[in-house]
Design a protein around this motif. Structure first.
Motif, PDB file in Angstrom:
ATOM      1  N   ILE A   1       9.480 -74.803  16.910  1.00 15.77           N
ATOM      2  CA  ILE A   1      10.479 -73.771  17.139  1.00 15.77           C
ATOM      3  C   ILE A   1      10.556 -72.816  15.948  1.00 15.77           C
ATOM      4  N   LYS A   2      10.359 -73.322  14.758  1.00 17.65           N
ATOM      5  CA  LYS A   2      10.480 -72.487  13.569  1.00 17.65           C
ATOM      6  C   LYS A   2       9.282 -71.574  13.354  1.00 17.65           C
ATOM      7  N   ARG A   3       8.178 -71.834  14.061  1.00 20.11           N
ATOM      8  CA  ARG A   3       7.008 -70.979  13.892  1.00 20.11           C
ATOM      9  C   ARG A   3       7.298 -69.581  14.414  1.00 20.11           C
ATOM     10  N   ARG A   4       6.788 -68.605  13.731  1.00 21.48           N
ATOM     11  CA  ARG A   4       7.065 -67.219  14.108  1.00 21.48           C
ATOM     12  C   ARG A   4       5.806 -66.522  14.583  1.00 21.48           C
ATOM     13  N   ALA A   5       6.010 -65.406  15.245  1.00 27.67           N
ATOM     14  CA  ALA A   5       4.893 -64.601  15.721  1.00 27.67           C
ATOM     15  C   ALA A   5       4.207 -63.931  14.532  1.00 27.67           C
ATOM     16  N   PRO A   6       2.896 -63.759  14.601  1.00 24.89           N
ATOM     17  CA  PRO A   6       2.164 -63.117  13.504  1.00 24.89           C
ATOM     18  C   PRO A   6       2.348 -61.599  13.532  1.00 24.89           C
ATOM     19  N   ARG A   7       3.534 -61.156  13.186  1.00 30.89           N
ATOM     20  CA  ARG A   7       3.889 -59.742  13.327  1.00 30.89           C
ATOM     21  C   ARG A   7       3.064 -58.838  12.420  1.00 30.89           C
TER      22      ARG A   7
ATOM     23  N   LEU B   1       4.293 -46.792  18.065  1.00 34.57           N
ATOM     24  CA  LEU B   1       4.810 -48.002  18.695  1.00 34.57           C
ATOM     25  C   LEU B   1       6.244 -48.257  18.269  1.00 34.57           C
ATOM     26  N   GLU B   2       7.010 -48.794  19.180  1.00 35.48           N
ATOM     27  CA  GLU B   2       8.384 -49.162  18.890  1.00 35.48           C
ATOM     28  C   GLU B   2       8.405 -50.374  17.958  1.00 35.48           C
ATOM     29  N   THR B   3       9.547 -50.677  17.390  1.00 35.12           N
ATOM     30  CA  THR B   3       9.620 -51.728  16.378  1.00 35.12           C
ATOM     31  C   THR B   3       9.316 -53.116  16.935  1.00 35.12           C
ATOM     32  N   ASP B   4       9.746 -53.418  18.149  1.00 37.28           N
ATOM     33  CA  ASP B   4       9.569 -54.758  18.690  1.00 37.28           C
ATOM     34  C   ASP B   4       8.412 -54.867  19.678  1.00 37.28           C
ATOM     35  N   CYS B   5       7.557 -53.880  19.755  1.00 34.95           N
ATOM     36  CA  CYS B   5       6.469 -53.940  20.734  1.00 34.95           C
ATOM     37  C   CYS B   5       5.458 -55.029  20.365  1.00 34.95           C
ATOM     38  N   ASP B   6       5.306 -55.332  19.076  1.00 34.16           N
ATOM     39  CA  ASP B   6       4.366 -56.386  18.700  1.00 34.16           C
ATOM     40  C   ASP B   6       4.832 -57.740  19.226  1.00 34.16           C
ATOM     41  N   LEU B   7       6.131 -57.961  19.278  1.00 42.15           N
ATOM     42  CA  LEU B   7       6.644 -59.204  19.849  1.00 42.15           C
ATOM     43  C   LEU B   7       6.376 -59.278  21.347  1.00 42.15           C
ATOM     44  N   LEU B   8       6.507 -58.157  22.036  1.00 38.90           N
ATOM     45  CA  LEU B   8       6.240 -58.142  23.468  1.00 38.90           C
ATOM     46  C   LEU B   8       4.761 -58.398  23.756  1.00 38.90           C
ATOM     47  N   ILE B   9       3.895 -57.833  22.938  1.00 39.34           N
ATOM     48  CA  ILE B   9       2.463 -58.059  23.121  1.00 39.34           C
ATOM     49  C   ILE B   9       2.116 -59.512  22.830  1.00 39.34           C
ATOM     50  N   HIS B  10       2.716 -60.078  21.793  1.00 36.86           N
ATOM     51  CA  HIS B  10       2.491 -61.485  21.477  1.00 36.86           C
ATOM     52  C   HIS B  10       2.973 -62.381  22.621  1.00 36.86           C
ATOM     53  N   LEU B  11       4.121 -62.084  23.183  1.00 37.32           N
ATOM     54  CA  LEU B  11       4.644 -62.843  24.309  1.00 37.32           C
ATOM     55  C   LEU B  11       3.719 -62.729  25.512  1.00 37.32           C
ATOM     56  N   ASN B  12       3.207 -61.541  25.763  1.00 38.20           N
ATOM     57  CA  ASN B  12       2.293 -61.322  26.875  1.00 38.20           C
ATOM     58  C   ASN B  12       1.024 -62.158  26.699  1.00 38.20           C
ATOM     59  N   CYS B  13       0.503 -62.227  25.484  1.00 39.04           N
ATOM     60  CA  CYS B  13      -0.690 -63.039  25.208  1.00 39.04           C
ATOM     61  C   CYS B  13      -0.404 -64.520  25.419  1.00 39.04           C
ATOM     62  N   LEU B  14       0.763 -64.979  24.978  1.00 36.65           N
ATOM     63  CA  LEU B  14       1.111 -66.385  25.169  1.00 36.65           C
ATOM     64  C   LEU B  14       1.250 -66.730  26.646  1.00 36.65           C
ATOM     65  N   LEU B  15       1.851 -65.833  27.414  1.00 44.14           N
ATOM     66  CA  LEU B  15       1.986 -66.067  28.846  1.00 44.14           C
ATOM     67  C   LEU B  15       0.624 -66.094  29.537  1.00 44.14           C
ATOM     68  N   PHE B  16      -0.280 -65.231  29.102  1.00 46.16           N
ATOM     69  CA  PHE B  16      -1.632 -65.215  29.672  1.00 46.16           C
ATOM     70  C   PHE B  16      -2.350 -66.527  29.381  1.00 46.16           C
ATOM     71  N   VAL B  17      -2.269 -67.010  28.158  1.00 45.13           N
ATOM     72  CA  VAL B  17      -2.928 -68.266  27.793  1.00 45.13           C
ATOM     73  C   VAL B  17      -2.319 -69.423  28.569  1.00 45.13           C
ATOM     74  N   HIS B  18      -1.006 -69.394  28.771  1.00 41.95           N
ATOM     75  CA  HIS B  18      -0.345 -70.447  29.534  1.00 41.95           C
ATOM     76  C   HIS B  18      -0.827 -70.443  30.985  1.00 41.95           C
TER      77      HIS B  18
END
Length: 86
Positions: free
Chosen positions: A11-17, A33-50
């Motif tokens: 849980i404590k691990r963070r996204a590689p922003r 790019l907006e400030t939080d777009c890197d988090l959205l892209i990271h989430l999208n990659c995690l969902l794809f891998v899942h």
């Protein structure tokens, strides 16, 4: 007790922003790019891998194999990419 400590470490691990921002700037410097777009892209990659892991597991079970092979992953990737195109 080992399970709870492992869970809290996950849980404590963070996204590689910083890595994502640096990669975007190197590959596409003209994008604004907006400030939080890197988090959205990271989430999208995690969902794809899942989704890829789930589909690969299903393919392996259908072929009565206990081990997920490259063929299962490639077949799953084709299906997932077709679905994501729309």
């Amino acid at each position: 007790m080992a399970v709870s400590t492992t869970l809290s470490k996950r849980i404590k691990r963070r996204a590689p922003r910083a890595f994502l921002r640096r990669t975007f700037k190197q590959k596409k410097p003209h994008l604004r790019l907006e400030t939080d777009c890197d988090l959205l892209i990271h989430l999208n990659c995690l969902l794809f891998v899942h989704r890829l892991a789930e589909e690969s597991r299903i393919n392996a079970c259908e072929s009565k194999s206990r081990v997920i092979t490259n063929d299962h992953i490639l077949a799953a990737a084709k299906v997932i990419l077709k679905k994501s195109r729309g």
